[in-house]
Each structure stands twice: as C-alpha cells, then as structure tokens.
Design a protein around this motif. Structure first.
Motif, PDB file in Angstrom:
ATOM      1  N   TYR A  74      20.311   4.687  46.263  1.00  0.00           N
ATOM      2  CA  TYR A  74      19.806   5.324  45.048  1.00  0.00           C
ATOM      3  C   TYR A  74      18.538   4.623  44.560  1.00  0.00           C
ATOM      4  CZ  TYR A  74      19.399   6.637  40.147  1.00  0.00           C
ATOM      5  OH  TYR A  74      18.909   7.053  38.929  1.00  0.00           O
ATOM      6  N   LEU A  75      18.529   3.291  44.591  1.00  0.00           N
ATOM      7  CA  LEU A  75      17.345   2.557  44.172  1.00  0.00           C
ATOM      8  C   LEU A  75      16.147   2.890  45.060  1.00  0.00           C
ATOM      9  CD1 LEU A  75      18.788  -0.991  43.354  1.00  0.00           C
ATOM     10  CD2 LEU A  75      18.209   0.849  41.770  1.00  0.00           C
ATOM     11  N   ALA A  76      16.402   3.101  46.352  1.00  0.00           N
ATOM     12  CA  ALA A  76      15.330   3.481  47.266  1.00  0.00           C
ATOM     13  C   ALA A  76      14.778   4.856  46.891  1.00  0.00           C
ATOM     14  CB  ALA A  76      15.831   3.489  48.706  1.00  0.00           C
ATOM     15  N   GLU A  77      15.660   5.778  46.488  1.00  0.00           N
ATOM     16  CA  GLU A  77      15.207   7.125  46.126  1.00  0.00           C
ATOM     17  C   GLU A  77      14.325   7.105  44.885  1.00  0.00           C
ATOM     18  OE1 GLU A  77      16.956  11.303  44.390  1.00  0.00           O
ATOM     19  OE2 GLU A  77      18.100  10.306  45.976  1.00  0.00           O
ATOM     20  N   ILE A  78      14.755   6.410  43.844  1.00  0.00           N
ATOM     21  CA  ILE A  78      13.945   6.408  42.630  1.00  0.00           C
ATOM     22  C   ILE A  78      12.652   5.615  42.840  1.00  0.00           C
ATOM     23  CG2 ILE A  78      15.942   6.718  41.129  1.00  0.00           C
ATOM     24  CD1 ILE A  78      15.573   3.764  40.299  1.00  0.00           C
ATOM     25  N   SER A  79      12.687   4.650  43.736  1.00  0.00           N
ATOM     26  CA  SER A  79      11.478   3.895  44.047  1.00  0.00           C
ATOM     27  C   SER A  79      10.432   4.801  44.683  1.00  0.00           C
ATOM     28  CB  SER A  79      11.795   2.723  44.976  1.00  0.00           C
ATOM     29  OG  SER A  79      10.635   1.990  45.285  1.00  0.00           O
ATOM     30  N   VAL A  80      10.887   5.679  45.605  1.00  0.00           N
ATOM     31  CA  VAL A  80       9.970   6.621  46.253  1.00  0.00           C
ATOM     32  C   VAL A  80       9.500   7.676  45.256  1.00  0.00           C
ATOM     33  CG1 VAL A  80       9.780   8.408  48.025  1.00  0.00           C
ATOM     34  CG2 VAL A  80      10.939   6.254  48.546  1.00  0.00           C
ATOM     35  N   ARG A  81      10.429   8.216  44.468  1.00  0.00           N
ATOM     36  CA  ARG A  81      10.064   9.252  43.491  1.00  0.00           C
ATOM     37  C   ARG A  81       9.061   8.722  42.468  1.00  0.00           C
ATOM     38  NH1 ARG A  81      13.034  13.949  43.360  1.00  0.00           N
ATOM     39  NH2 ARG A  81      14.986  13.990  44.544  1.00  0.00           N
ATOM     40  N   GLY A  82       9.234   7.491  42.035  1.00  0.00           N
ATOM     41  CA  GLY A  82       8.349   6.904  41.041  1.00  0.00           C
ATOM     42  C   GLY A  82       7.136   6.223  41.628  1.00  0.00           C
ATOM     43  N   ASN A  83       6.992   6.310  42.967  1.00  0.00           N
ATOM     44  CA  ASN A  83       5.850   5.680  43.650  1.00  0.00           C
ATOM     45  C   ASN A  83       5.730   4.219  43.253  1.00  0.00           C
ATOM     46  OD1 ASN A  83       3.644   5.689  45.418  1.00  0.00           O
ATOM     47  ND2 ASN A  83       2.192   6.137  43.769  1.00  0.00           N
TER      48      ASN A  83
END
Length: 524
Positions: A338-347
C-alpha cells in the motif's frame, strides 16, 4: 503572483496589495536564496519543534540565528499558507480581520498597521516599506480586481473565513516540512524506518503475535497523518483495556473485560477507489486520538499521536492494511504494498528503510503498482485543478471588465470637453503611457483614432472658414491681424466635440473590429 494574491483576498479578505507588498519585500521579488530553495515568499519559519530538532536545510534569519523556513511546492501554496498563518495567529493579527474600511488605500494602510503591530517583522521600518511598495507599484488596483472577481462569483471577499481551514503539511526528502496538500503522503513526517515486517516473526514480548499482520514504524510520540485525501474514519478505539467480554462466533470468550488490548488505542481509516475497491488502514498503539468516527480526513489531518499503548516494548506506530478488490473479500496485505502505491500515486521520492539499514523496502514494489483506477484523492485534486482554471478565467474576465470601464471613463471625459484645445491636451497627457505608437494597445489605438478624427474635422471646418474669410467684404477696415483672429474664433465656435467623439468611435470600430470584439467594448 498577482493572481495568487487576488485569490487570497477573495477567500480570506486579506487585501491583495498588502499580500503582494509582503511577498515583494520578504522574497526580494522572488530572488532571495531561501525563496528559491523553499518557494517561501513570506519569510515564515517552520514550527518551533523543527527549529529545535536540527533539520539539515537552514538559513539565517534577520537576527543572525539559524532557522529553517516552511517549504512549499510552488508559489501558490506559499500564498495560501501565508493567509492561513495570519488567520490562525488571531491573537497577533485578529485586529486586521476586523477592519471594515472600504477605501482601498486607507484599508491597505490599516492592514499594514495591524500586521506590524502584531509583530510580523522585527524591523521598525517595515510599515513604511510596505506602504512604499504599495504606492510605488499601484498595488491597490489588484484590491479592486479582487472585488470584481468576487462579485462575478456571487461571493463576498473573505467568504472562506471561519470554515476551519488549517495549514497543510507534507515532508520533503531532506526531512523539511512541506506546507501544502499533495493528495498523498507517508503516515509520519521525516524518515520512515520499519522495525518489524509483515508476516512470521519471533514475538518481541509476551502477548505480542508471532504472525505479524502489519508493520511497525519507529515513531516516538509524533504526529500521525492520513495518507490520502478524502479518507473516512470508520472505527475509533480510545481504550487500552476491553470494556466488555469479547466472544467468538461460537460464543466462547476470547478476551475478558479488563484484558489489555494488544493494539492499544487505534484509528481505522477507509480509502476508496472509484471502481468500488477499497483499503482500510489501522493506526495502532496510539498515545492520543484527534479524530472521530465518520470524519473525513485529508493528508493535512493529524489523526493521532504515536505512543506505546497496548502490548509493545517501546513507542512506535503499527500499521495494519486490509484490501478488498471488486467482488472480493477484505483481507490483510503487506502494508508495504500500500505504501508503494501511494508513493507512486503521489510521485513521492521518499524511501522506506528497514531499521539500521539503507535498503529501500519500496524500490522493488513500485514497479508492479497499478494506478489506473482513480482514487478519491485523484477526484479531489482534479476538482481543485478545475477550480484553479475557473479562478484564472474569472481573473482574466475581471481584468477585461476593469479595462473596459477605464476606457469608457476616458471616452466620457472626452465627450464632456467643449474646447478642442482642452481635448487635445487631455489626449497628450495620459500619464505618458497613452502615446499613439504603432505598437500600442487598444486604448492607444482608440485615442489615436479620436485624435485623427478631431484633427480632420477641425481641418475641414478650417477650410470652410477660409472660404468664408475670402467672401468677406473687402472694403472692411479691419487689419490683417484682426481678420486672422476672427477666422480662428469662428473655427473654434464651429467644432462640435460630441460629433468628433462619435466620428472617432465609428472610425475605430471600422478599423479595429477584432480589438472591439476581444475587449467586449461598446464603442458605437
């Protein structure tokens, strides 16, 4: 920057002239070293704990001591933060927001006085410096523009006051606080270090699970934030002990009243996706809780403060993440995914490290992230962008309206002049910026057309005057000088200023139809 200042006046009632003057002085027209590094245009320091902690990026303030400044992603965020800073420090600047003066110049002076009395800057000349910038740059013109923008939207300037706005915050790679909302963020400020991974482990203490369903993050009594905009609090547990017996489906008691709750105080937030899937994130072992059930939270929302409630060996933040795909069940997943997903979404370029190591736990996970399904944060960010575009359109239209009114005022002034000499003097004296150069703007073209029409009409009438002079009784005893003065007098008496203005308007419409349409002016 004028657009940002105008928007702040529309929202919070802070005169755009005062905001712009402060930005000019505090950032040296955007050229100050700290402004270039932090996008901070107002010299606002980071909150006191950040000064004490010793963050890596620091600059000297006016008193010669080291102090970090708030960091922003762009100028717009800095202008927003400045407004909210004034609002939140009502004990210092509340007097300014009580000002009701309607005249822009007197209102600007009153605001400057109030800000200086509140101690915004240590310089004893700050008041005079602000007013000098306002007067020299005619900054109160933007106060009037803000009023036009607000009127077009059907709002009053300051309409957003009292709606609970608070400065938002994220974090930069070097640990500095970033004061704006980016849609996604890590749960804590600064470095994220994981001390215990998801899955099987050796229990660190009695009562702790060996099948770890989350991750533990090093966090000693620090603020805990929502990780997405538009999250919803679905559960809050403010207790460290069970209030009643807890039974399983078979009716057996699994936790007795008074037993310690393993996760201690906790908050669970749901983050939805537009395809119907969702994540639920539980923040556990909290020291205090700042939210309530059903509350909507954003990345600037401090959900809680980390602590050591429940079963644990030291203060930390435990994250448990469950995921429910479309048509599936809600199951535990590794929170690192999940942390990886929000990291990508938030650039975001933040790293999540395993404790006492430089290994980035997200590096291998980011490549497999699918962000094709929009989140609630995506929707809110798109809405904000749409509002920003609408604001820019309002500003452009207000500028056209203001220019149109100024042009009409000039035409009206010309129409009421009866003396051609007075008219021409007026035309030639428009502040040095009304010259009739070929590359001039709309009003220059208009004045040029008016001048040429008046000149042509005067010449034509002058010719008629000469004919009349030739037909005059040659036996008159007037001297040549008396005859010449009579011709000039008759020419002046024959000129109709209103007719000259009307002729100029028709000539202008014929020669510059596209300019008339662009400016929305009614010249005929």
């Amino acid at each position: 920057m004028k657009g940002y200042a105008i928007e702040q006046q529309v929202k919070y009632g802070i005169p755009a002239s005062v905001t712009l003057a402060q930005a000019i002085i505090e950032s040296s027209y955007g050229n100050a070293d700290y402004t270039k590094a932090t996008q901070n245009y107002f010299g606002i320091h980071a909150p006191k704990p950040w000064i004490d902690r010793g963050d890596p990026v620091k600059y000297y303030n006016d008193h010669g001591e080291h102090a970090p400044f708030t960091v922003h992603k762009d100028a717009e965020a800095s202008f927003e933060y400045h407004s909210r800073f004034l609002i939140e420090n009502s004990n210092r600047y509340g007097k300014a927001f009580a000002i009701t003066e309607s005249d822009p110049q007197r209102r600007a002076q009153a605001w400057v006085d109030a800000i200086c009395q509140g101690g915004y800057a240590g310089s004893t000349t700050y008041n005079s410096s602000l007013m000098r910038e306002i007067n020299n740059n005619n900054l109160t013109q933007y106060d009037r523009l803000a009023e036009i923008v607000a009127q077009r939207r059907g709002l009053a300037c300051g309409h957003a006051l009292g709606q609970g706005y608070a400065p938002t915050s994220s974090v930069r790679d070097d640990g500095m606080r970033v004061a704006d909302n980016v849609g996604y963020r890590m749960p804590i400020d600064g470095k994220v270090e994981v001390t215990s991974l998801f899955g099987h482990r050796h229990s660190p203490t009695a009562g702790a699970s060996s099948n770890h369903k989350g991750i533990d993050i090093r966090a000693k009594f620090v603020d805990v934030y929502s990780m997405e905009d538009g999250g919803k609090v679905i559960a809050v547990n403010p207790y460290t002990k069970y209030q009643d017996d807890v039974r399983n489906a078979a009716g057996q008691i699994v936790h007795r009243k008074g037993d310690t709750i393993a996760g201690g105080k906790s908050v669970t937030v749901e983050y939805s996706r537009q395809d119907g899937s969702r994540y639920t994130v539980s923040f556990c072992h909290l020291d205090q809780i700042n939210v309530s059930k059903d509350q909507v939270v954003n990345t600037d929302t401090v959900i809680a403060k980390s602590g050591n409630t429940g079963v644990g060996t030291a203060p930390h933040l435990h994250l448990t993440v469950r995921h429910q795909p479309v048509g599936g069940s809600l199951d535990h997943i590794d929170p690192l995914k999940y942390l990886a997903e929000i990291s990508v979404r938030g650039n975001m370029s933040n790293t999540v490290l395993i404790a006492d190591s430089q290994k980035d736990l997200l590096a291998d996970l980011k490549g497999g992230v699918n962000v094709s399904v929009p989140t609630e944060a995506d929707r809110l960010l798109a809405q904000r962008d749409g509002q920003h575009q609408h604001q820019q359109q309002d500003l452009a239209q207000a500028q056209v309206q203001q220019q149109g009114q100024a042009n009409e005022d000039k035409l009206s002034a010309l129409a009421h002049m009866s003396d051609p000499t007075q008219m021409l003097t007026y035309l030639m004296g428009q502040g040095g910026g009304m010259g009739m150069s070929q590359g001039g703007g709309l009003i220059e073209s208009l004045i040029s057309a008016l001048f040429m029409a008046a000149f042509s009409m005067a010449s034509h009438l002058g010719g008629q005057g000469e004919d009349m002079a030739q037909n005059t009784d040659m036996s008159s005893e007037r001297t040549p000088e008396e005859e010449r003065q009579g011709v000039i007098r008759r020419q002046r008496e024959s000129v109709d200023p209103a007719r000259a203005v009307a002729l100029a308007r028709m000539n202008f419409d014929a020669e510059y139809p596209e300019a008339t349409q662009q400016q929305g002016m009614r010249l005929a």
